[in-house]
Write an enzyme that holds these catalytic residues in place. Structure first.
Site, PDB file in Angstrom:
ATOM      1  CG  HIS A   4      -0.964   2.437  -4.985  1.00  0.00           C
ATOM      2  ND1 HIS A   4      -0.895   2.620  -6.502  1.00  0.00           N
ATOM      3  CD2 HIS A   4      -2.190   2.801  -4.489  1.00  0.00           C
ATOM      4  CE1 HIS A   4      -1.753   2.928  -6.991  1.00  0.00           C
ATOM      5  NE2 HIS A   4      -2.722   3.234  -5.838  1.00  0.00           N
ATOM      6  CG  HIS A  34     -17.041  -8.150 -16.399  1.00  0.00           C
ATOM      7  ND1 HIS A  34     -16.592  -7.137 -17.024  1.00  0.00           N
ATOM      8  CD2 HIS A  34     -15.668  -8.808 -16.429  1.00  0.00           C
ATOM      9  CE1 HIS A  34     -15.434  -7.065 -17.214  1.00  0.00           C
ATOM     10  NE2 HIS A  34     -14.759  -8.042 -16.826  1.00  0.00           N
ATOM     11  CD  GLU A  75      -2.593   1.880   0.461  1.00  0.00           C
ATOM     12  OE1 GLU A  75      -2.913   2.868   0.597  1.00  0.00           O
ATOM     13  OE2 GLU A  75      -2.970   1.012  -0.497  1.00  0.00           O
ATOM     14  CG  HIS A 106      -8.880   4.006  -6.515  1.00  0.00           C
ATOM     15  ND1 HIS A 106      -8.663   5.394  -6.461  1.00  0.00           N
ATOM     16  CD2 HIS A 106      -7.848   3.200  -6.219  1.00  0.00           C
ATOM     17  CE1 HIS A 106      -7.365   5.618  -6.149  1.00  0.00           C
ATOM     18  NE2 HIS A 106      -6.908   4.257  -5.985  1.00  0.00           N
TER      19      HIS A 106
END
Length: 304
Positions: free
Chosen positions: A60, A212, A57, A122
Site C-alpha cells: 500500500h 450509517h 501494508e 484517512h
C-alpha cells in the site's frame, strides 16, 4: 504534450483507484501495523519480512508513492497544456494537496496511535485525492465535448442542492469508515433488519451501525430526487447531468446491496472491497455533477 494527456489521465485515475482499494484491503485485513510503528521503513527494514500483514501494508505504501509521482506528472502536464484554465489549476492543486495530506495522516497513524474518529478521516482524505484526479481526468477526456453537453445554465437552487448532496455523501462515507474503525461492522448481524428489529436499541456499536444505515437510506432518496429532476429538466440540454444522475442513483442502489452482502457474508473480503469500490466511484460521479453545475454555455464557448 497533448497526446500524452489522455493515457496519463487514465493511468492516474486507475492507480488512484488502486490506492483506494489497497487502503481498504489494509483496513479489512487489520494490516495497518503490519510494518510495526516504523515509517517509511517496515519493521526497521526497507524490504519487509515475508508476512501477509507486512506485505499488504508495505505494498500500500509503495502504490501510494507511485501514485503520487504519476499524479504529479499528470497534473504538471495539464497545468502547462491548459495554461489559462482556472478549473485545471484548481483540480491539480486539489488532488496533489490531498495526496500529501492522506500520506501524512497514514504515516502518523502508523507512528502514533490514533482514535477511531481520526482514523476514519484517512479514507475520507484518500477519497478526496482520488476525486481530484478523477475530475481532472474527466476534464481531459470531455474537453472537446463540453460545449455540446453544456447547452443551458442550471438554476442556483439546483447548484446548491448538488453541493449539499456531495457534502452529505462525504458525511455518509465518513460514518461508514467510522463504523469500520470502531469495530461496529457486525453490530447489526442481519440485513435489512438489525438484530431482528426494524429499529434496534440505539446505543453503543449498534447505534453507530444503524445510524450509517439510516444515513445511506436518506442518501438514496436524495439521489432519487436528483435523478427525477434531471430527467425532467436536463434530458436534452444537459446530457452530462442527465446521465450522471442516473448513474449515481444506480451506484447508490448497488452500494446499499453491497452493504447488505457485507453483513450476510460476515465481512467477506470481496464483499467489503466491493463496498469500498462502489462508494469511491459514486462520490466521484456526484462531485462531477457539482462541478458541472458551475458551467454555462457562454463560458464554455469563450474557453474554446
Amino acid at each position: 504534450m497533448g497526446k500524452w494527456l489522455k493515457p496519463l489521465a487514465f493511468l492516474a485515475t486507475l492507480i488512484m483507484f488502486i490506492v483506494m482499494v489497497a487502503g481498504s484491503l489494509v483496513t479489512k485485513t487489520d494490516s495497518a501495523l503490519g510494518c510495526g510503528n516504523d515509517w517509511p521503513l517496515c519493521n526497521g527494514k526497507w524490504v519487509p519480512e515475508y508476512t501477509l500483514a507486512s506485505i499488504i501494508e508495505y505494498s500500500h505504501r509503495l502504490i501510494t508513492g507511485v501514485a503520487g509521482i504519476v499524479v504529479a506528472i499528470f497534473s504538471v502536464l495539464c497545468w502547462r497544456y491548459y495554461k489559462d484554465n482556472q478549473e485545471v489549476r484548481n483540480l491539480a492543486i486539489f488532488g496533489l494537496f490531498f495526496i500529501v495530506v492522506e500520506s501524512i495522516l497514514g504515516a502518523s497513524a502508523v507512528i502514533w496511535p490514533q482514535s477511531s474518529s481520526v482514523l476514519a478521516l484517512h479514507f475520507g482524505f484518500s477519497l478526496l485525492a482520488y476525486t481530484g484526479v478523477f475530475l481532472l481526468s474527466v476534464f481531459v477526456y470531455q474537453r472537446e465535448k463540453t460545449q455540446s453537453l453544456v447547452k443551458t445554465t442550471v438554476s442556483k437552487g439546483f447548484r446548491n442542492w448538488m453541493w449539499f448532496v456531495a457534502i452529505y455523501t462525504y458525511a455518509v462515507v465518513y460514518l461508514g469508515a467510522y463504523v469500520r474503525h470502531t469495530g461496529s461492522s457486525m453490530a447489526c448481524s442481519d440485513w435489512p433488519l438489525c438484530q431482528g428489529q426494524v429499529i434496534p436499541e440505539l446505543y453503543g456499536q449498534t447505534g453507530i451501525h444503524f445510524a450509517h444505515r439510516i444515513a445511506a437510506m436518506v442518501l438514496g432518496f436524495l439521489l432519487l430526487g436528483t435523478m427525477i429532476y434531471c430527467i425532467r429538466h436536463f434530458k436534452e440540454k444537459r446530457r452530462d447531468l442527465y446521465g450522471a444522475s442516473i448513474l449515481s442513483f444506480i451506484l447508490c442502489i448497488a452500494q446499499v446491496f453491497s452493504g447488505g452482502f457485507v453483513i450476510i457474508y460476515k465481512l467477506h473480503l470481496y464483499a467489503t472491497l466491493t463496498h469500498s469500490m462502489i462508494i469511491t466511484i459514486l462520490f466521484g460521479i456526484i462531485c462531477y455533477m457539482c462541478l458541472q453545475t458551475l458551467k454555462s454555455p457562454t463560458n464554455e464557448k469563450l474557453r474554446r
